[in-house]
Design a protein around this motif. Structure first.
Motif, PDB file in Angstrom:
ATOM      1  N   ASN A  72      33.843  28.541  42.129  1.00 51.71           N
ATOM      2  CA  ASN A  72      34.669  28.377  43.323  1.00 51.71           C
ATOM      3  C   ASN A  72      34.459  29.485  44.357  1.00 51.71           C
ATOM      4  O   ASN A  72      34.879  29.357  45.491  1.00 51.71           O
ATOM      5  CB  ASN A  72      36.151  28.384  42.916  1.00 51.71           C
ATOM      6  N   GLN A  75      37.127  28.527  32.026  1.00 48.12           N
ATOM      7  CA  GLN A  75      38.014  28.895  33.143  1.00 48.12           C
ATOM      8  C   GLN A  75      37.335  29.913  34.058  1.00 48.12           C
ATOM      9  O   GLN A  75      37.405  29.835  35.275  1.00 48.12           O
ATOM     10  CB  GLN A  75      39.325  29.463  32.602  1.00 48.12           C
ATOM     11  N   GLN A  76      36.629  30.872  33.412  1.00 51.10           N
ATOM     12  CA  GLN A  76      35.937  31.886  34.227  1.00 51.10           C
ATOM     13  C   GLN A  76      34.821  31.246  35.034  1.00 51.10           C
ATOM     14  O   GLN A  76      34.623  31.543  36.211  1.00 51.10           O
ATOM     15  CB  GLN A  76      35.354  32.974  33.325  1.00 51.10           C
ATOM     16  N   GLN A  90      36.201  29.511  37.952  1.00 48.21           N
ATOM     17  CA  GLN A  90      36.536  30.461  39.027  1.00 48.21           C
ATOM     18  C   GLN A  90      35.274  30.919  39.755  1.00 48.21           C
ATOM     19  O   GLN A  90      35.222  30.990  40.978  1.00 48.21           O
ATOM     20  CB  GLN A  90      37.207  31.690  38.435  1.00 48.21           C
TER      21      GLN A  90
END
Ligand SMILES: Nc1ncnc2c1ncn2[C@@H]1O[C@H](COP(=O)(O)OP(=O)(O)OP(=O)(O)O)[C@@H](O)[C@H]1O
Length: 568
Positions: free
Chosen positions: A93, A86-87, A90
């Motif tokens: 992105n 998930q990190q 992020q």
């Protein structure tokens, strides 16, 4: 790629490996249980990302931004619980990481800017006028700026978002152009100036400009970034309002557009993502289409479309604002990318011209996937026949009750046949949705009744094949069904259970279906999520099954007006 950045990626990926193997709480892991816990998708992503981190070993050109986007999408679809993933998602992105990815790609492809000659030291003859000399290198790309000529003077009219001029940061709207590559432009025709720009040496253009006075208010006004679905076809070469069709893009209804700048009331700066709910940014590996998806062009704003449709009918701008509000989303519909994380079932709607085969496809789906697809049982006001059961064949209802339901807008669609009402109630769709995926073939006008977050329909347009294929496939199928029908009849299987023969089509009927289909597609393409061509039934069934799977599991474009209802 700097060694320390690849080391960072490596460390994150090591953590992700460990988490996937269930060792994030500090337990030791063995290589065996690592392997066991790895999903294939995760492994692929890790392998690819490692290859990205070792940029210097790359032989072929890779678009790292595309790669990163595909990881993000893959991880979203697989709904990874890994905190590291998930990190990482992020991180990938972030705009500056995207910038690094872009630079890495350009450098690895050897696209270095050529050595620029020194900017000449000049003193402008016009005393007291500040001028700037700007050198821009464009490598085969358009400049990304338009010009306008006013009373013999030439100005920069517009800077296209993300174009060469925009990226240079040195030119802005309103700058007055004095010279291009040392040639004075005053009193020149726009096409002569375009020629000057085209004849630049080695892609280098030198401008002599008088900087525009910066309008602080405009500068502060942030460029928007949002996505819309177009509800109309647009060809700039047919649009007499367009100031510069060369700097435009064309699109069709149903295309998803990325709006990069809507500061101008009339013209939005836009990039085309592609058609339908599955459209993805920079998805294609085909060079031409990639270029197309990168191009930013001017398209008419919602305001301009509304105004053009009703040029004289407003006395005041307040009236026009009211009109605009009531016509909101008539030309463009705001969309966002939705991930079906909770795996909710969506109603599947097949649209198409009569005779194209929607009901045959529906029958096949109910037969082959009886445990998955369900039918919304229709209502009728006619009395039941001896072999019919209420709630199985129809909901048998009084005419007065059906009329009440129509009035209360509780029907998805309805019609009258031989003095009896028939129709499908929204509550029947709701009831059927509890059992599985509801598959409907409504009249296209009924779409707006069901196009809500409650049903979150997947709308697929069924196209006919071209004439020859239509004729051939229908004749083959008719022969097959006629054979099995007569075999069933001669072995005394009741006529109810025996297959019925497919219908025959005359050449005129086929042409009519193809023509009707083109008209219907033109009208309803905007609300369609995908298209499928019904050539032979086996292929259609396979393709449609895959398409429905993708539309249910991949991120899809959904109307932003549903956002308030989603609450996920
Ligand atoms: N892919 C196909 N190959 C061969 N025959 C087909 C195919 N699809 C449909 N048919 C046949 O074409 C005929 C028309 O199909 P169907 O009744 O499903 O059309 P429809 O689009 O539902 O139109 P309508 O609303 O008029 O019923 C049927 O006889 C059906 O068996």
């Amino acid at each position: 790629m700097p060694d320390n950045l690849s080391a960072i990626f490596d460390t994150i990926l090591d953590y992700a490996d460990e988490e996937a193997a269930g060792t994030s709480n500090g337990q030791a892991s063995t290589s065996n249980n690592r392997k066991r816990h790895h999903s294939k998708k995760h492994q692929r992503a890790v392998t690819l990302l490692r290859s990205f981190a070792q940029l210097n070993e790359q032989k072929e050109e890779i678009s790292f931004q595309e790669l990163a986007q595909s990881f993000i999408d893959d991880w979203d679809v697989s709904n990874s619980k890994s905190i590291s993933i998930q990190q990482l998602s992020q991180l990938l992105n972030l705009p500056h990481i995207q910038g690094v990815l872009w630079s890495a790609q350009e450098i690895s492809a050897g696209r270095f800017a050529p050595q620029l000659p020194d900017v000449p030291f000049e003193v402008d003859e016009d005393d007291g006028v500040a001028v700037k000399i700007v050198r821009i290198v464009r490598r085969g790309e358009p400049l990304g700026a338009t010009i306008k000529c006013e009373r013999g003077k030439v100005y920069v009219a517009r800077i296209m978002a993300n174009g060469v001029a925009d990226r240079s940061g040195c030119i802005q709207d309103g700058d007055r152009v004095l010279e291009v590559n040392g040639v004075t432009v005053a009193d020149k025709e726009p096409r002569e100036i375009v020629k000057l720009l085209d004849n630049c040496d080695n892609g280098i253009i030198t401008f002599k400009l008088i900087p525009a006075e910066v309008n602080q208010k405009l500068k502060q006004k942030k460029s928007s970034h949002r996505y819309v679905r177009a509800f109309f076809d647009y060809d700039p070469w047919q649009d007499r309002r367009h100031p510069c069709p060369e700097a435009a893009i064309s699109f069709r209804a149903g295309d998803i557009l990325e709006i990069l700048d809507e500061k101008d009331q009339y013209w939005w700066q836009t990039r085309k993502i592609g058609f339908g709910a599955l459209a993805r940014r920079k998805e294609s590996h085909d060079d031409d289409r990639r270029e197309d998806s990168k191009k930013v062009g001017l398209v008419p704003s919602e305001w301009l479309q509304c105004q053009s449709e009703n040029p004289d009918s407003f006395d005041s701008s307040d009236d026009f604002q009211t009109f605009l509000e009531s016509h909101r989303e008539r030309f463009y519909e705001g969309v966002f990318r939705w991930r079906n994380k909770k795996k909710r079932l969506r109603v599947v709607v097949l649209l198409g011209a009569p005779g194209v085969g929607r009901n045959e496809i529906r029958r096949q789906f109910f037969k082959v996937f009886a445990d998955r697809f369900t039918n919304a049982i229709p209502h009728t006001s006619r009395p039941p026949r001896p072999n019919e059961t209420d709630g199985v064949n129809y909901y048998f209802t009084s005419r007065a009750e059906m009329e009440r339901m129509i009035e209360r807008k509780e029907m998805l669609e309805y019609g009258e046949f031989r003095d009896n009402l028939y129709g499908t109630a929204l509550k029947s769709v709701r009831r059927a949705s509890e059992k599985g995926t509801v598959l409907l073939t409504p009249h296209p006008l009924a779409i707006e009744n069901i196009r809500t977050w409650e049903f979150a329909p997947i709308v697929i347009f069924v196209q006919p094949p071209e004439f020859g294929e239509f004729k051939h496939t229908r004749e083959v199928y008719r022969a097959q069904t006629t054979r099995s029908h007569s075999a069933a009849s001669s072995s005394n299987i009741s006529q109810n259970t025996a297959a019925t023969s497919a219908r025959a089509f005359s050449d005129t009927e086929i042409r009519q279906i193809i023509e009707n289909s083109a008209q219907m597609e033109q009208k309803y393409r905007g609300v369609c999520d995908a298209m499928i061509r019904n050539v032979d039934l086996d292929t259609t069934m396979n393709e449609l099954t895959g398409l429905i799977y993708q539309l249910e599991s991949k991120p899809t474009w959904m109307p932003t007006k549903w956002l308030s209802d989603i609450g996920e």
